[in-house]
Design a protein around this motif. Structure first.
Motif, PDB file in Angstrom:
ATOM      1  N   SER A   7       0.806  -1.219   0.000  1.00  0.00           N
ATOM      2  CA  SER A   7       0.000   0.000   0.000  1.00  0.00           C
ATOM      3  C   SER A   7       0.849   1.283   0.000  1.00  0.00           C
ATOM      4  N   ARG A   8       2.120   1.178   0.287  1.00  0.00           N
ATOM      5  CA  ARG A   8       3.000   2.356   0.266  1.00  0.00           C
ATOM      6  C   ARG A   8       3.539   2.580  -1.146  1.00  0.00           C
ATOM      7  N   ARG A   9       4.031   3.797  -1.384  1.00  0.00           N
ATOM      8  CA  ARG A   9       4.689   4.113  -2.648  1.00  0.00           C
ATOM      9  C   ARG A   9       6.189   4.089  -2.404  1.00  0.00           C
ATOM     10  N   TYR A  10       6.930   3.534  -3.354  1.00  0.00           N
ATOM     11  CA  TYR A  10       8.370   3.351  -3.223  1.00  0.00           C
ATOM     12  C   TYR A  10       9.079   4.121  -4.329  1.00  0.00           C
ATOM     13  N   TYR A  11      10.086   4.891  -3.925  1.00  0.00           N
ATOM     14  CA  TYR A  11      10.871   5.664  -4.882  1.00  0.00           C
ATOM     15  C   TYR A  11      12.344   5.331  -4.700  1.00  0.00           C
ATOM     16  N   VAL A  12      13.001   4.962  -5.795  1.00  0.00           N
ATOM     17  CA  VAL A  12      14.422   4.660  -5.733  1.00  0.00           C
ATOM     18  C   VAL A  12      15.197   5.871  -6.246  1.00  0.00           C
ATOM     19  N   LYS A  35      12.913  16.295  -4.584  1.00  0.00           N
ATOM     20  CA  LYS A  35      11.747  17.201  -4.545  1.00  0.00           C
ATOM     21  C   LYS A  35      10.452  16.456  -4.236  1.00  0.00           C
ATOM     22  N   ARG A  36      10.526  15.526  -3.274  1.00  0.00           N
ATOM     23  CA  ARG A  36       9.366  14.747  -2.870  1.00  0.00           C
ATOM     24  C   ARG A  36       9.004  15.099  -1.437  1.00  0.00           C
ATOM     25  N   PRO A  37       7.718  15.037  -1.088  1.00  0.00           N
ATOM     26  CA  PRO A  37       7.320  15.268   0.310  1.00  0.00           C
ATOM     27  C   PRO A  37       7.806  14.125   1.196  1.00  0.00           C
ATOM     28  N   LEU A  38       8.249  14.454   2.381  1.00  0.00           N
ATOM     29  CA  LEU A  38       8.820  13.467   3.297  1.00  0.00           C
ATOM     30  C   LEU A  38       7.808  12.815   4.223  1.00  0.00           C
ATOM     31  N   LEU A  39       6.759  13.519   4.574  1.00  0.00           N
ATOM     32  CA  LEU A  39       5.906  13.096   5.679  1.00  0.00           C
ATOM     33  C   LEU A  39       4.601  12.429   5.257  1.00  0.00           C
ATOM     34  N   ASN A  40       4.561  11.828   4.073  1.00  0.00           N
ATOM     35  CA  ASN A  40       3.318  11.212   3.624  1.00  0.00           C
ATOM     36  C   ASN A  40       3.359   9.680   3.625  1.00  0.00           C
ATOM     37  N   GLY A  41       4.421   9.089   4.163  1.00  0.00           N
ATOM     38  CA  GLY A  41       4.494   7.638   4.251  1.00  0.00           C
ATOM     39  C   GLY A  41       5.174   6.949   3.084  1.00  0.00           C
ATOM     40  N   ASP A  42       5.612   7.708   2.073  1.00  0.00           N
ATOM     41  CA  ASP A  42       6.355   7.105   0.971  1.00  0.00           C
ATOM     42  C   ASP A  42       7.684   6.567   1.484  1.00  0.00           C
ATOM     43  N   VAL A  43       8.202   5.555   0.801  1.00  0.00           N
ATOM     44  CA  VAL A  43       9.477   4.943   1.164  1.00  0.00           C
ATOM     45  C   VAL A  43      10.496   5.320   0.100  1.00  0.00           C
ATOM     46  N   PHE A  44      11.650   5.796   0.558  1.00  0.00           N
ATOM     47  CA  PHE A  44      12.717   6.225  -0.337  1.00  0.00           C
ATOM     48  C   PHE A  44      13.878   5.248  -0.210  1.00  0.00           C
ATOM     49  N   ILE A  45      14.360   4.767  -1.357  1.00  0.00           N
ATOM     50  CA  ILE A  45      15.347   3.692  -1.403  1.00  0.00           C
ATOM     51  C   ILE A  45      16.661   4.252  -1.930  1.00  0.00           C
ATOM     52  N   PHE A  46      17.748   3.941  -1.220  1.00  0.00           N
ATOM     53  CA  PHE A  46      19.080   4.432  -1.573  1.00  0.00           C
ATOM     54  C   PHE A  46      20.051   3.263  -1.614  1.00  0.00           C
ATOM     55  N   PHE A  47      20.860   3.206  -2.663  1.00  0.00           N
ATOM     56  CA  PHE A  47      21.871   2.163  -2.786  1.00  0.00           C
ATOM     57  C   PHE A  47      23.256   2.783  -2.768  1.00  0.00           C
ATOM     58  N   GLY A  48      24.211   2.050  -2.202  1.00  0.00           N
ATOM     59  CA  GLY A  48      25.606   2.461  -2.228  1.00  0.00           C
ATOM     60  C   GLY A  48      26.241   2.043  -3.544  1.00  0.00           C
ATOM     61  N   PRO A  91       7.554  -0.599  -7.953  1.00  0.00           N
ATOM     62  CA  PRO A  91       6.515  -1.407  -7.302  1.00  0.00           C
ATOM     63  C   PRO A  91       7.101  -2.199  -6.135  1.00  0.00           C
ATOM     64  N   TYR A  92       6.268  -2.468  -5.154  1.00  0.00           N
ATOM     65  CA  TYR A  92       6.705  -3.230  -3.986  1.00  0.00           C
ATOM     66  C   TYR A  92       7.243  -4.601  -4.382  1.00  0.00           C
ATOM     67  N   ARG A  93       6.607  -5.244  -5.343  1.00  0.00           N
ATOM     68  CA  ARG A  93       7.059  -6.588  -5.714  1.00  0.00           C
ATOM     69  C   ARG A  93       8.442  -6.570  -6.352  1.00  0.00           C
ATOM     70  N   THR A  94       8.816  -5.479  -7.033  1.00  0.00           N
ATOM     71  CA  THR A  94      10.168  -5.361  -7.575  1.00  0.00           C
ATOM     72  C   THR A  94      11.163  -5.182  -6.440  1.00  0.00           C
ATOM     73  N   LEU A  95      10.828  -4.315  -5.469  1.00  0.00           N
ATOM     74  CA  LEU A  95      11.689  -4.142  -4.299  1.00  0.00           C
ATOM     75  C   LEU A  95      11.857  -5.459  -3.564  1.00  0.00           C
ATOM     76  N   ARG A 119       0.014  -0.539 -10.158  1.00  0.00           N
ATOM     77  CA  ARG A 119       1.247   0.241 -10.080  1.00  0.00           C
ATOM     78  C   ARG A 119       2.264  -0.359 -11.042  1.00  0.00           C
ATOM     79  N   VAL A 120       2.840   0.495 -11.828  1.00  0.00           N
ATOM     80  CA  VAL A 120       3.886   0.072 -12.759  1.00  0.00           C
ATOM     81  C   VAL A 120       5.125   0.893 -12.479  1.00  0.00           C
ATOM     82  N   PHE A 121       6.246   0.453 -12.999  1.00  0.00           N
ATOM     83  CA  PHE A 121       7.492   1.186 -12.793  1.00  0.00           C
ATOM     84  C   PHE A 121       7.435   2.448 -13.625  1.00  0.00           C
TER      85      PHE A 121
END
Length: 124
Positions: A7-12, A35-48, A91-95, A119-121
């Motif tokens: 149910s969450r939105r994921y941004y890489v 430039k995305r809002p921080l406090l709405n429950g979205d998940v932000f993904i960061f890779f090294g 999408p969550y299933r890709t994550l 939801r699509v990529f």
């Protein structure tokens, strides 16, 4: 609480980040670069850059959660980063496949009936 679900939105983030960054550094990237809002429950993904570590940042209603996973052997397979973009929705299933070590090149999702907006990529 502490849930990562469909149910969450994921941004890489479409660039590699220093993995010594914590909540303050990563939230600054979300606000200033993505430039995305921080406090709405979205998940932000960061890779090294070595792709052995991933961090996920999200707002939990009254504070930030920072998830981190470091692989002892191997690397995370990532979707292609797209030049010129700051973030892409994932999408969550890709994550979930990435976190479990499933090869994205060999995964083929079967067509299923979906009620509502699938939801699509997509890019941001």
């Amino acid at each position: 609480m502490f849930g990562l679900e469909d149910s969450r939105r994921y941004y890489v983030c479409q660039r590699y980040v220093r993995m010594n960054m914590g909540i303050n550094g990563l939230s600054s990237i979300v606000s200033n670069e993505l430039k995305r809002p921080l406090l709405n429950g979205d998940v932000f993904i960061f890779f090294g850059k070595s792709r052995q570590m991933v961090k996920l940042l999200c707002w939990d209603g009254d504070g930030f959660l920072l998830y981190q996973k470091r692989l002892e052997k191997g690397t995370f397979e990532l979707p292609r980063f797209r030049a010129g973009l700051k973030a892409a929705e994932m999408p969550y299933r890709t994550l979930s496949a990435i976190m479990r070590g499933v090869s994205l090149k060999s995964v083929r999702y079967r067509d299923r009936l979906r009620i509502g907006n699938p939801r699509v990529f997509t890019t941001v």
